[in-house]
Design a protein around this motif. Structure first.
Motif, PDB file in Angstrom:
ATOM      1  N   ASN A  88      -2.597   4.444   2.627  1.00  0.00           N
ATOM      2  CA  ASN A  88      -1.772   3.823   3.673  1.00  0.00           C
ATOM      3  C   ASN A  88      -2.026   2.333   3.887  1.00  0.00           C
ATOM      4  OD1 ASN A  88      -0.127   6.028   4.543  1.00  0.00           O
ATOM      5  ND2 ASN A  88      -1.958   6.907   5.477  1.00  0.00           N
ATOM      6  N   CYS A  89      -2.678   1.655   2.956  1.00  0.00           N
ATOM      7  CA  CYS A  89      -2.856   0.201   3.051  1.00  0.00           C
ATOM      8  C   CYS A  89      -1.565  -0.438   2.539  1.00  0.00           C
ATOM      9  CB  CYS A  89      -4.068  -0.245   2.243  1.00  0.00           C
ATOM     10  SG  CYS A  89      -5.635   0.384   2.881  1.00  0.00           S
ATOM     11  N   SER A  90      -0.537  -0.352   3.354  1.00  0.00           N
ATOM     12  CA  SER A  90       0.840  -0.629   2.926  1.00  0.00           C
ATOM     13  C   SER A  90       1.121  -2.072   2.520  1.00  0.00           C
ATOM     14  CB  SER A  90       1.818  -0.202   4.020  1.00  0.00           C
ATOM     15  OG  SER A  90       1.523  -0.868   5.226  1.00  0.00           O
ATOM     16  N   LYS A  91       0.262  -3.009   2.898  1.00  0.00           N
ATOM     17  CA  LYS A  91       0.481  -4.406   2.491  1.00  0.00           C
ATOM     18  C   LYS A  91      -0.131  -4.729   1.133  1.00  0.00           C
ATOM     19  CE  LYS A  91       0.928  -6.333   7.108  1.00  0.00           C
ATOM     20  NZ  LYS A  91       0.297  -7.196   8.124  1.00  0.00           N
ATOM     21  N   LEU A  92      -0.873  -3.784   0.567  1.00  0.00           N
ATOM     22  CA  LEU A  92      -1.450  -4.007  -0.758  1.00  0.00           C
ATOM     23  C   LEU A  92      -0.366  -3.919  -1.822  1.00  0.00           C
ATOM     24  CD1 LEU A  92      -4.844  -2.089  -0.835  1.00  0.00           C
ATOM     25  CD2 LEU A  92      -4.483  -4.524  -1.152  1.00  0.00           C
ATOM     26  N   THR A  93      -0.472  -4.782  -2.817  1.00  0.00           N
ATOM     27  CA  THR A  93       0.483  -4.792  -3.920  1.00  0.00           C
ATOM     28  C   THR A  93      -0.253  -4.526  -5.232  1.00  0.00           C
ATOM     29  OG1 THR A  93       0.235  -7.147  -4.432  1.00  0.00           O
ATOM     30  CG2 THR A  93       1.824  -6.569  -2.689  1.00  0.00           C
ATOM     31  N   ASP A  94       0.500  -4.543  -6.314  1.00  0.00           N
ATOM     32  CA  ASP A  94      -0.106  -4.391  -7.640  1.00  0.00           C
ATOM     33  C   ASP A  94      -1.229  -5.392  -7.850  1.00  0.00           C
ATOM     34  OD1 ASP A  94       1.399  -2.279  -8.770  1.00  0.00           O
ATOM     35  OD2 ASP A  94       3.050  -3.634  -9.216  1.00  0.00           O
ATOM     36  N   LYS A  95      -1.040  -6.622  -7.390  1.00  0.00           N
ATOM     37  CA  LYS A  95      -2.045  -7.678  -7.590  1.00  0.00           C
ATOM     38  C   LYS A  95      -3.381  -7.281  -6.977  1.00  0.00           C
ATOM     39  CE  LYS A  95      -3.332 -12.314  -7.668  1.00  0.00           C
ATOM     40  NZ  LYS A  95      -4.583 -12.101  -8.390  1.00  0.00           N
ATOM     41  N   GLY A  96      -3.387  -6.896  -5.713  1.00  0.00           N
ATOM     42  CA  GLY A  96      -4.635  -6.558  -5.029  1.00  0.00           C
ATOM     43  C   GLY A  96      -5.341  -5.368  -5.634  1.00  0.00           C
ATOM     44  N   VAL A  97      -4.586  -4.305  -5.893  1.00  0.00           N
ATOM     45  CA  VAL A  97      -5.210  -3.092  -6.450  1.00  0.00           C
ATOM     46  C   VAL A  97      -5.682  -3.353  -7.874  1.00  0.00           C
ATOM     47  CG1 VAL A  97      -4.872  -0.657  -7.003  1.00  0.00           C
ATOM     48  CG2 VAL A  97      -3.814  -1.616  -4.950  1.00  0.00           C
ATOM     49  N   SER A  98      -4.875  -4.034  -8.666  1.00  0.00           N
ATOM     50  CA  SER A  98      -5.264  -4.328 -10.052  1.00  0.00           C
ATOM     51  C   SER A  98      -6.508  -5.203 -10.098  1.00  0.00           C
ATOM     52  CB  SER A  98      -4.116  -5.007 -10.794  1.00  0.00           C
ATOM     53  OG  SER A  98      -3.034  -4.117 -10.930  1.00  0.00           O
ATOM     54  N   ASP A  99      -6.577  -6.192  -9.217  1.00  0.00           N
ATOM     55  CA  ASP A  99      -7.765  -7.044  -9.172  1.00  0.00           C
ATOM     56  C   ASP A  99      -9.020  -6.238  -8.826  1.00  0.00           C
ATOM     57  OD1 ASP A  99      -6.203  -9.213  -9.827  1.00  0.00           O
ATOM     58  OD2 ASP A  99      -6.265 -10.138  -7.834  1.00  0.00           O
ATOM     59  N   LEU A 100      -8.874  -5.238  -7.959  1.00  0.00           N
ATOM     60  CA  LEU A 100     -10.023  -4.406  -7.575  1.00  0.00           C
ATOM     61  C   LEU A 100     -10.523  -3.546  -8.734  1.00  0.00           C
ATOM     62  CD1 LEU A 100      -9.172  -3.072  -4.007  1.00  0.00           C
ATOM     63  CD2 LEU A 100     -11.165  -4.417  -4.655  1.00  0.00           C
ATOM     64  N   VAL A 101      -9.609  -3.003  -9.519  1.00  0.00           N
ATOM     65  CA  VAL A 101     -10.040  -2.081 -10.578  1.00  0.00           C
ATOM     66  C   VAL A 101     -10.339  -2.779 -11.903  1.00  0.00           C
ATOM     67  CG1 VAL A 101      -8.834  -0.124  -9.554  1.00  0.00           C
ATOM     68  CG2 VAL A 101      -7.705  -1.447 -11.340  1.00  0.00           C
TER      69      VAL A 101
END
Length: 167
Positions: A88-101
């Motif tokens: 439910n972190c609805s403001k996260l985009t591909d950029k944020g999640v991809s950078d994390l992983v």
């Protein structure tokens, strides 16, 4: 308890190192003050401990719609995360999640359910970086297609659970 751990840290360096590892295994990010403190410590270059390497479980779902790509930038230094929960972190985009992983070869479980803006890009990044992945929850990620799931199944040979209920 954390207060007991803090007392144990004062015994000697060995005890301190063990206690810090236990305290940072799953840092509490359930409110903004905690999140800011953890983020500041993870990114601090002259720390006594490499806090980013100690984080194994990161859960930002308590802050839900307030978490954005900018919020997660300090955590991109945490390359030993095994369980990442971003429900439910609805403001996260591909950029944020991809950078994390990206560069995180230890990730075993990823929950990005209800992140409606995520696309195949994120799963391609997971596929390329997380060979130990066992569980994935992409419930409500309607922009993710079968193409990226096929690539994921080929690259993440330990995958056991994928939740993809329509959102």
């Amino acid at each position: 308890s954390p207060s007991d751990m803090l007392s144990c840290m004062q015994v000697c360096r060995g005890w301190a190192a063990n206690c810090v590892a236990l305290l940072w295994h799953r840092p509490s990010c359930n409110n903004w003050d905690n999140l800011k403190s953890v983020a500041a410590s993870v990114g601090k270059p002259d720390s006594l401990f490499a806090y980013g390497e100690l984080v194994k479980r990161l859960n930002l779902s308590a802050l839900m719609e307030d978490v954005s790509d900018g919020t997660v930038v300090p955590f991109t230094q945490c390359k030993r995360i095994e369980r990442l929960t971003l429900t439910n972190c609805s403001k996260l985009t591909d950029k944020g999640v991809s950078d994390l992983v990206e560069g995180n070869r230890h990730l075993q479980a990823l929950d990005v359910s209800e992140l409606r803006s995520l696309t195949d890009h994120t799963l391609y990044t997971v596929s390329a970086n997380c060979p130990r992945l066992q569980g994935l929850n992409i419930t409500g990620c309607a922009k993710v297609t079968d193409d990226s799931l096929i690539v994921l199944s080929r690259n993440c040979r330990h995958i056991k659970r994928v939740s993809t209920l329509p959102g």
